[in-house]
Design an enzyme around this catalytic site. Sequence first.
Site, PDB file in Angstrom:
ATOM      1  N   LYS A 189      96.377  40.184 -49.584  1.00  0.00           N
ATOM      2  CA  LYS A 189      96.401  38.776 -49.492  1.00  0.00           C
ATOM      3  C   LYS A 189      97.691  38.745 -48.741  1.00  0.00           C
ATOM      4  O   LYS A 189      97.856  37.609 -47.731  1.00  0.00           O
ATOM      5  CB  LYS A 189      96.166  37.709 -50.638  1.00  0.00           C
ATOM      6  CG  LYS A 189      97.051  38.251 -51.696  1.00  0.00           C
ATOM      7  CD  LYS A 189      96.646  37.020 -52.697  1.00  0.00           C
ATOM      8  CE  LYS A 189      97.479  37.481 -53.921  1.00  0.00           C
ATOM      9  NZ  LYS A 189      97.280  36.446 -55.170  1.00  0.00           N
ATOM     10  N   ARG A 190      98.726  39.514 -48.857  1.00  0.00           N
ATOM     11  CA  ARG A 190     100.086  39.187 -48.247  1.00  0.00           C
ATOM     12  C   ARG A 190      99.991  39.584 -46.887  1.00  0.00           C
ATOM     13  O   ARG A 190     100.901  39.259 -46.006  1.00  0.00           O
ATOM     14  CB  ARG A 190     101.050  40.226 -49.137  1.00  0.00           C
ATOM     15  CG  ARG A 190     101.684  39.445 -50.085  1.00  0.00           C
ATOM     16  CD  ARG A 190     102.680  40.427 -50.895  1.00  0.00           C
ATOM     17  NE  ARG A 190     102.163  41.488 -51.510  1.00  0.00           N
ATOM     18  CZ  ARG A 190     101.367  41.627 -52.499  1.00  0.00           C
ATOM     19  NH1 ARG A 190     101.220  40.459 -53.343  1.00  0.00           N
ATOM     20  NH2 ARG A 190     100.959  42.757 -52.902  1.00  0.00           N
TER      21      ARG A 190
END
Length: 511
Positions: free
Chosen positions: A265-266
């Site tokens: 997700k980063r």
Amino acid sequence: MNTIRVRFAPSPTGALHIGGVRTALYNYLLAKKFHGTFILRIEDTDQNRFVPGAEEYIVESLLWCGLKPDEGPGFGGEYGPYRQSERREIYQTHIEELIRNGHAYYAFDTTEELDALREKESAAGNHNFKYDAGIRMKMRNSLRLSQGEVERLLAEGAPYTVRLKVPENQVVTVHDLIRGEVHFQTQELDDKVLLKADGLPTYHLANIVDDHLMRITHVIRGEEWLPSTGHHVLLYQAFGWEDTMPAFAHLPLILKPDGKGKLSKRDGARLGIPVFPISWAGDTPEDSFVGFREFGFDPGAVLNFLALLGWNPGTEQELFSIDELVEAFSIEKIGKGGSRFDFDKAKWFNHQYILAMPNAELARLLRPLVQAKGLDPSEKFLAAYCGLLKDRVHFLPELWEVGHYLLEPEVEMNPDAVSKKWNPDLAPALKNVTEWLSQQTSFDAEALEAGVKELINEQGIKPGALLTVLRIALAGDLKGPGVFEMMELLGKDATVQRLARALHHFNNSAS
Ligand code: GLU
């Protein structure tokens, strides 16, 4: 064959990663292909990781994508409840059955005792402490303690977990539809906790009990769950459910755009690209994400993109409607290797979707944005506008950005373009062209082009120079679609008005 029943079983621990949407999609495609049932089950037994709003987010994401569950919380169905937190008694009955049959046991070891043992083992060089067949007879559990002692502890309300008694020296074989046979040696498997001290089941128990009771025929999920599957098969055996055990298919990873490791997700924030279906507003900016929806994607394009991240139709075809995906899909054509998340490819798909969309539909989608700018063009005009500009954009809102000057009543002229390209010698030709245009009865691009070019030739000036000036007059700058296409779109009155106004403006700016 039994009717296919598949489930998408997310845990509501936060926003649903785009990989989760792909898992849901593959389940959905298999269900629809065989007129089966696509179920949404919320696996919310881990109270520590529960995030408020996550279930709603998951449902909204699925619905936005068009992956509507046939059964699930809020969707009806005969096998509910579909939220695991509402199925406590069911797990309780099943855990008791396993204990009675000798496949599971009470373990009274406290967390402190286990931590101390782990430390001791680690000091002795064993860093992989496992609660397994090797040590279970040295621990405080119902296998070792006398029945009286166990009953006393239970009656006292001593905290306990229930563990699976993994059989010794066996090979467990999983027939994975994507990976073939996968073997697990039971010596490698620990006695997994099935029921936690808080009385709630772990993922493993709840998942297997529910898949069985919900008559799931195929488990399609991410490959991170493959290592757990050995335990899952043991659970099916312990319950005597081998005959109805679902088929397994573990999906390959979605990799970072550079192919190095799993997409996280980063990566979204790091690369400025969406990795979630819809936006998520977390408590902090680091925990907030922009979604494909908010980025301007069409859900059909997202599904098309995701379908091909791991699955290969076996043909050259890349563009699929959802019905075509249903028709073409098969688990056998899912690859084993990870697929790179290529955002440019996602944009390409969206571009193709925009190109394929009828102009009237694009106009309908664009209208709110245009109205927000205080404009209200006719349906016909806006549809023609979209048709003229759609091959220049990847996302719908860009349709405004690339051509707003054609929608606005007046065009703002870029002074740099004017000073660079305007030459007072062009004034008579511009005037003539304007006049000629004002006399035309039909206004189609091809005819206008032929007529204007003839006129320019007669004047003995460079066509490029005047065409550039016409472009500035219509678009305000050196960009934009074809000059004659713009004229056709604007129509006679607006075209003539823009040219006359421009001539006035050029003359003034030259003086
Ligand atoms: N709750 C698990 C997850 O969050 C489900 C895995 C499975 O499909 O078995 O992915």
